[in-house]
Scaffold this motif. Structure first.
Motif, PDB file in Angstrom:
ATOM      1  N   HIS A  68      22.751 -10.572   3.153  1.00 31.60           N
ATOM      2  CA  HIS A  68      21.863 -11.405   3.601  1.00 31.60           C
ATOM      3  C   HIS A  68      21.006 -12.249   2.507  1.00 31.60           C
ATOM      4  N   GLY A  69      21.376 -12.030   1.372  1.00 27.98           N
ATOM      5  CA  GLY A  69      20.749 -12.461   0.232  1.00 27.98           C
ATOM      6  C   GLY A  69      19.465 -11.972  -0.559  1.00 27.98           C
ATOM      7  N   PHE A  70      19.214 -10.723  -0.023  1.00 27.00           N
ATOM      8  CA  PHE A  70      18.019 -10.010  -0.569  1.00 27.00           C
ATOM      9  C   PHE A  70      18.298  -9.454  -1.951  1.00 27.00           C
ATOM     10  N   VAL A  71      17.447  -9.645  -2.896  1.00 32.29           N
ATOM     11  CA  VAL A  71      17.714  -9.159  -4.416  1.00 32.29           C
ATOM     12  C   VAL A  71      17.331  -7.900  -4.561  1.00 32.29           C
ATOM     13  N   LEU A  72      18.428  -7.016  -4.809  1.00 33.80           N
ATOM     14  CA  LEU A  72      18.204  -5.578  -5.075  1.00 33.80           C
ATOM     15  C   LEU A  72      17.432  -5.105  -6.302  1.00 33.80           C
ATOM     16  N   HIS A  73      17.952  -6.142  -7.351  1.00 36.26           N
ATOM     17  CA  HIS A  73      17.933  -5.836  -8.738  1.00 36.26           C
ATOM     18  C   HIS A  73      18.079  -7.174  -9.407  1.00 36.26           C
ATOM     19  N   ASP A  74      17.115  -7.296 -10.341  1.00 33.25           N
ATOM     20  CA  ASP A  74      17.176  -8.674 -11.284  1.00 33.25           C
ATOM     21  C   ASP A  74      16.673  -8.126 -12.566  1.00 33.25           C
ATOM     22  N   ARG A  75      17.595  -8.173 -13.608  1.00 28.71           N
ATOM     23  CA  ARG A  75      17.555  -8.066 -15.028  1.00 28.71           C
ATOM     24  C   ARG A  75      16.483  -8.752 -15.647  1.00 28.71           C
ATOM     25  N   ASP A  76      16.492 -10.087 -15.419  1.00 29.76           N
ATOM     26  CA  ASP A  76      15.174 -11.137 -15.790  1.00 29.76           C
ATOM     27  C   ASP A  76      14.905 -11.912 -14.677  1.00 29.76           C
ATOM     28  N   PRO A  77      13.919 -11.053 -14.186  1.00 33.38           N
ATOM     29  CA  PRO A  77      13.046 -11.968 -12.774  1.00 33.38           C
ATOM     30  C   PRO A  77      12.167 -13.159 -13.134  1.00 33.38           C
ATOM     31  N   GLY A  78      11.979 -13.246 -14.290  1.00 33.45           N
ATOM     32  CA  GLY A  78      11.232 -14.334 -14.948  1.00 33.45           C
ATOM     33  C   GLY A  78      11.968 -15.677 -15.128  1.00 33.45           C
ATOM     34  N   THR A  79      13.330 -15.485 -14.944  1.00 33.54           N
ATOM     35  CA  THR A  79      14.356 -16.864 -14.987  1.00 33.54           C
ATOM     36  C   THR A  79      14.633 -17.091 -13.448  1.00 33.54           C
ATOM     37  N   ARG A  80      14.186 -18.163 -13.193  1.00 35.41           N
ATOM     38  CA  ARG A  80      14.922 -18.861 -11.761  1.00 35.41           C
ATOM     39  C   ARG A  80      15.375 -20.208 -11.878  1.00 35.41           C
ATOM     40  N   LYS A  81      16.779 -20.146 -12.257  1.00 34.72           N
ATOM     41  CA  LYS A  81      17.383 -21.425 -12.572  1.00 34.72           C
ATOM     42  C   LYS A  81      18.558 -21.759 -11.526  1.00 34.72           C
ATOM     43  N   LEU A  82      18.599 -22.726 -11.020  1.00 29.26           N
ATOM     44  CA  LEU A  82      19.828 -23.202 -10.366  1.00 29.26           C
ATOM     45  C   LEU A  82      21.072 -23.060 -10.989  1.00 29.26           C
ATOM     46  N   ASP A  83      21.279 -23.347 -12.278  1.00 30.05           N
ATOM     47  CA  ASP A  83      22.526 -23.440 -12.853  1.00 30.05           C
ATOM     48  C   ASP A  83      22.435 -22.130 -13.846  1.00 30.05           C
ATOM     49  N   ALA A  84      21.533 -21.505 -14.136  1.00 33.73           N
ATOM     50  CA  ALA A  84      21.304 -20.103 -14.976  1.00 33.73           C
ATOM     51  C   ALA A  84      22.116 -19.216 -14.100  1.00 33.73           C
ATOM     52  N   PHE A  85      22.907 -18.287 -14.655  1.00 31.70           N
ATOM     53  CA  PHE A  85      23.571 -17.285 -13.931  1.00 31.70           C
ATOM     54  C   PHE A  85      22.590 -16.168 -13.685  1.00 31.70           C
ATOM     55  N   GLY A  86      22.494 -15.830 -12.202  1.00 29.79           N
ATOM     56  CA  GLY A  86      21.437 -14.926 -11.740  1.00 29.79           C
ATOM     57  C   GLY A  86      21.418 -15.055 -10.087  1.00 29.79           C
ATOM     58  N   PRO A  87      20.407 -14.380  -9.578  1.00 30.65           N
ATOM     59  CA  PRO A  87      20.295 -14.594  -8.170  1.00 30.65           C
ATOM     60  C   PRO A  87      19.951 -15.628  -7.500  1.00 30.65           C
ATOM     61  N   TYR A  88      19.802 -16.776  -8.304  1.00 32.21           N
ATOM     62  CA  TYR A  88      19.518 -18.202  -7.701  1.00 32.21           C
ATOM     63  C   TYR A  88      20.354 -19.066  -8.185  1.00 32.21           C
ATOM     64  N   CYS A  89      21.501 -18.488  -9.033  1.00 33.25           N
ATOM     65  CA  CYS A  89      22.510 -19.381  -9.277  1.00 33.25           C
ATOM     66  C   CYS A  89      23.113 -20.234  -8.107  1.00 33.25           C
ATOM     67  N   VAL A  90      23.475 -21.392  -8.201  1.00 32.64           N
ATOM     68  CA  VAL A  90      24.386 -21.915  -6.932  1.00 32.64           C
ATOM     69  C   VAL A  90      25.681 -21.134  -6.749  1.00 32.64           C
ATOM     70  N   GLU A  91      26.187 -20.713  -7.793  1.00 38.60           N
ATOM     71  CA  GLU A  91      27.708 -19.968  -7.694  1.00 38.60           C
ATOM     72  C   GLU A  91      27.393 -18.789  -6.848  1.00 38.60           C
ATOM     73  N   HIS A  92      26.360 -17.894  -6.924  1.00 39.19           N
ATOM     74  CA  HIS A  92      26.027 -16.746  -5.963  1.00 39.19           C
ATOM     75  C   HIS A  92      26.133 -17.359  -4.460  1.00 39.19           C
ATOM     76  N   TYR A  93      25.644 -18.505  -4.157  1.00 41.46           N
ATOM     77  CA  TYR A  93      25.592 -18.920  -2.952  1.00 41.46           C
ATOM     78  C   TYR A  93      26.865 -19.563  -2.444  1.00 41.46           C
ATOM     79  N   VAL A  94      27.671 -20.056  -3.339  1.00 41.73           N
ATOM     80  CA  VAL A  94      29.045 -20.351  -2.734  1.00 41.73           C
ATOM     81  C   VAL A  94      29.677 -19.170  -2.441  1.00 41.73           C
ATOM     82  N   LEU A  95      29.538 -18.054  -3.277  1.00 43.39           N
ATOM     83  CA  LEU A  95      30.180 -16.695  -2.747  1.00 43.39           C
ATOM     84  C   LEU A  95      29.911 -16.278  -1.729  1.00 43.39           C
TER      85      LEU A  95
END
Length: 376
Positions: free
Chosen positions: A273-300
């Protein structure tokens, strides 16, 4: 006794509607009622031998096992409904949990003297460690276009995911059986090194890219390998760009990663559903940086679960990337992590703009009333 008389009255009411003459003609006495209780218990839970008297007809009538050709009793309708519902449930289970062909089965076993003793310690829980074992053969792969480069996303399953009904049986072949057999005999560090050695260490893309796709079609996402059924329930950890491990629902959470062989590499964990269960670096919210907000995650996510949130994120990424990033930068995270909190991301951005003396942007206004607002 009073219970016996009450039971006799209930029995008399049932016998009056019996279609079998032997049952309909029986006299419902307290003694007969008590005797029938014993016979019915024996019929239901033990092996009852025929007595050759009227009790046989009464037991058959009361248990719903009347001889063929006779109509079923009205008094037994509720039990018939229960039996029908059980059969429907079995049929439904058969539809969703197909029996895999023997060549695609993955039998695993081990022996231990005290399983519950092992289960108390995550480091020694062999069953859990075996089910969490990542298999270095992709179960899902897609490619997409971004920044003038064709990028590849590979998803690798845990052993437990193969035992769910979300995996296709053809994934389990001789290679998978060999990989699981080798991993079963390794330590956690050995599994970690073996997994990375098999999948390679190439990182597909960097966080410094600033691609600008014009529309969803420009992403050109193509599924190349798919051994996952439609709309799976899953938890997923991102190892690095292009490499993910998928497990069953709630298998890969922050509580499980500490003992997982790839836990040290997990940058984040999320569910279907997109709920984030764990985030090693919660302070980084970038669309092009690898993480739960990265566009690649939403392509997958769009390819695996077809979730509305994923399609919204991709649409805004293509059409209004800068505005989406500004909303993300302003979001405080109090309502949760991930774009599944879409409405709160937009609400925080609009509130910050209003408090700063301005007004909400057209994008933010649209998200309160327009077609792109997803449930939180």
């Amino acid at each position: 006794s009073r219970p016996a008389h009450l039971l006799a009255n209930i029995l008399a009411a049932k016998l009056r509607v019996a279609s079998a003459p032997d049952a309909r003609g029986a006299a419902a006495t307290p003694a007969l009622a008590c005797a029938l209780v014993d016979e019915l218990v024996r019929q239901k839970f033990e092996v009852r031998d025929a007595t050759g008297d009227a009790k046989d007809a009464l037991v058959s009538f009361l248990s719903g096992d009347e001889t063929a050709g006779r109509e079923r009793e009205i008094s037994y309708t509720k039990q018939q409904q229960k039996q029908k519902q059980k059969q429907q449930n079995k049929n439904q289970d058969a539809d969703t949990m197909e029996a895999w062909d023997r060549r695609h089965q993955l039998p695993l076993h081990f022996e231990c003297d005290d399983y519950y003793g092992y289960a108390k310690d995550a480091a020694n829980d062999r069953a859990k460690a075996l089910l969490a074992l990542p298999i270095p053969k992709e179960i899902f792969r897609l490619s997409y276009e971004l920044g003038g480069k064709r990028r590849v996303v590979r998803v690798f399953p845990t052993v437990q995911f193969l035992y769910s009904h979300h995996a296709r049986p053809e994934y389990v072949d001789d290679e998978v059986k060999t990989l699981v057999g080798r991993g079963e005999r390794m330590t956690a560090d050995g599994v970690h090194d073996f997994f990375h050695a098999k999948i390679g260490d190439a990182d597909d893309g960097t966080d410094d890219d600033d691609p600008r796709p014009g529309n969803l079609e420009a992403l050109d996402a193509r599924v190349e390998v798919n051994r996952v059924r439609q709309n799976p329930s899953y938890s997923l950890i991102g190892i690095r760009r292009g490499v993910y491990v998928i497990g069953t629902k709630d298998q890969l959470t922050v509580h499980d990663l500490a003992a997982h062989p790839l836990g040290r590499d997990a940058r984040y964990a999320a569910d279907e559903h997109g709920f984030v269960l764990h985030d090693r670096d919660p302070g980084t919210r970038k669309l092009d940086a690898f993480g739960p907000y990265c566009v690649e995650h939403y392509v997958l996510m769009d390819a695996l679960s077809k979730h509305e949130v994923a399609r919204n994120v991709l649409d805004y990424y293509c059409r209004r990337k800068d505005a989406l990033q500004r909303c993300l930068d302003t979001y405080g995270g109090a309502a949760g992590a991930g774009f599944v909190c879409w409405r709160f991301v937009m609400m925080d951005a609009s509130r910050a703009r209003v408090l700063g003396g301005g007004r909400a942007s057209p994008m933010e206004e649209e998200d309160f009333t327009g077609p792109y607002m997803s449930p939180d």
